[in-house]
Design an enzyme around this catalytic site. Sequence first.
Site, short mmCIF file in Angstrom:
data_model
loop_
_atom_site.label_atom_id
_atom_site.label_comp_id
_atom_site.label_asym_id
_atom_site.label_seq_id
_atom_site.Cartn_x
_atom_site.Cartn_y
_atom_site.Cartn_z
N ASP A 50 41.57 71.19 32.50
CA ASP A 50 40.70 70.19 31.88
C ASP A 50 39.82 70.71 30.74
O ASP A 50 39.06 69.94 30.16
CB ASP A 50 39.79 69.55 32.95
CG ASP A 50 40.58 68.66 33.89
OD1 ASP A 50 41.36 67.83 33.39
OD2 ASP A 50 40.43 68.80 35.11
N ASP A 106 47.20 63.23 33.57
CA ASP A 106 45.94 63.43 32.84
C ASP A 106 46.05 64.54 31.80
O ASP A 106 45.35 64.56 30.79
CB ASP A 106 44.79 63.81 33.80
CG ASP A 106 44.84 63.14 35.14
OD1 ASP A 106 45.95 62.80 35.59
OD2 ASP A 106 43.79 62.96 35.75
N1 GLY Z 1 41.28 63.79 35.42
C1 GLY Z 1 40.81 63.24 36.62
C2 GLY Z 1 40.61 61.79 36.63
O1 GLY Z 1 41.03 61.04 35.79
O2 GLY Z 1 39.96 61.34 37.56
#
Ligand code: GLY
Length: 397
Positions: A113, A175
Amino acid sequence: MYRKKALLIILYCFSHTIESQVLLKFDPDEVLLFAESQYEKAINQLKIENGMPRNGHSDGSWNQKPIEDWTSGFFPGTLWYLYENSKNEKWLKAAQKWTAPLEPLKLFNKHHDIGFMVYCSYGNGYRLTQNKNYKEIILQTSNTLATRYRPTTKTILSWGDINEKNPKTHKVIIDNMMNLEMLEWASKNGGSKKFDKISRNHANTTLKNHFRKDFSSYHLVEYNPNTGKVQNKSTVQGFADDSMWSRGQAWGIYGFIMMYRETAIKKYLKTSENLAKTYFESLPIDNIAYWDFNAPNIPNEPRDASSAAIVASACLELFELTEKKMYYNQAISILNELASDKYLAKTDNYSCVLLHSVGYKPINSEVNVNINYADYYFIEALIRLKKLQIKMFKNKQ
Ligand code: GLY
């Protein structure tokens, strides 16, 4: 007053440049002013030493998290957007202040992330200030993110320790498409050209494996780290392995149109369009997605304003890049609802913008809350809308 009248004239002219369009029911400037007043409350009461604000309460307080939390870039990112829109030095100072603690993330390699975390904060900061130090931090973070790439699977590892000996699985979630924007930027701005290769390979592998025939998406795909073969497809944050988790679908729509913008590769555009089609065909009448399109108790399931905000912003980009008016209409139909009293945090003493998002429903975490990334993408969408309106108005003249 004069400014407001001018804007209304622009809105009126704009609304007549597109045939049978959904009418905008709110004034983006008014909503942005509301956002400023909410975030003013937030920055006046938050202490930076308590961490990065993630979600909040009706008394105006926020839960604050360590910088390693995946959402740490959204609060500073929102402050950068408020600065971009208002040009007010107050927001510049606030954005700089709340961006600075994230610098150590340039070497943080524990999850994927960091693209979100550093590009929403430093990325916007560099775009708006050209601060050389910010650029170095983004380039260094891109190097770090690239260490999670595996040529065997042709993907960036989402979750898991890169130093694990003989891992049994290589996990990639939808994601992860969002982290590619930083790599694309870095490859064009002094970073290694391999960043572009990595992000294209990741997008190509995702395209092959993350979608069902109807273009709904799997949340998690696991690969055999030694052969690159798909081992399993499932969900973590969605309702079921074969359901359509609405924020996952939103990340896909946004991620692939972003990749099309960056590479001009047509299959990325097609993928974003296919994902958007499935999303819009599955929406309830008010255009705000339930947290999962296949959740068992619809219509008595919580909505996810964050998914709606991400898709609205992505649809404005789809409209800009394709000039297909349906994407403008889809964005506006979502934004009209989000900008209504049902979603704006006008009650109590909230210091955020949007209510009613869902973080992780299967473990009952962050259900029907305000959350920093819903605000971030909503404000991004409002700014995109304003830029689009100005462009359309100029084109007409
Ligand atoms: N990347 C984690 C979410 O969208 O909750």
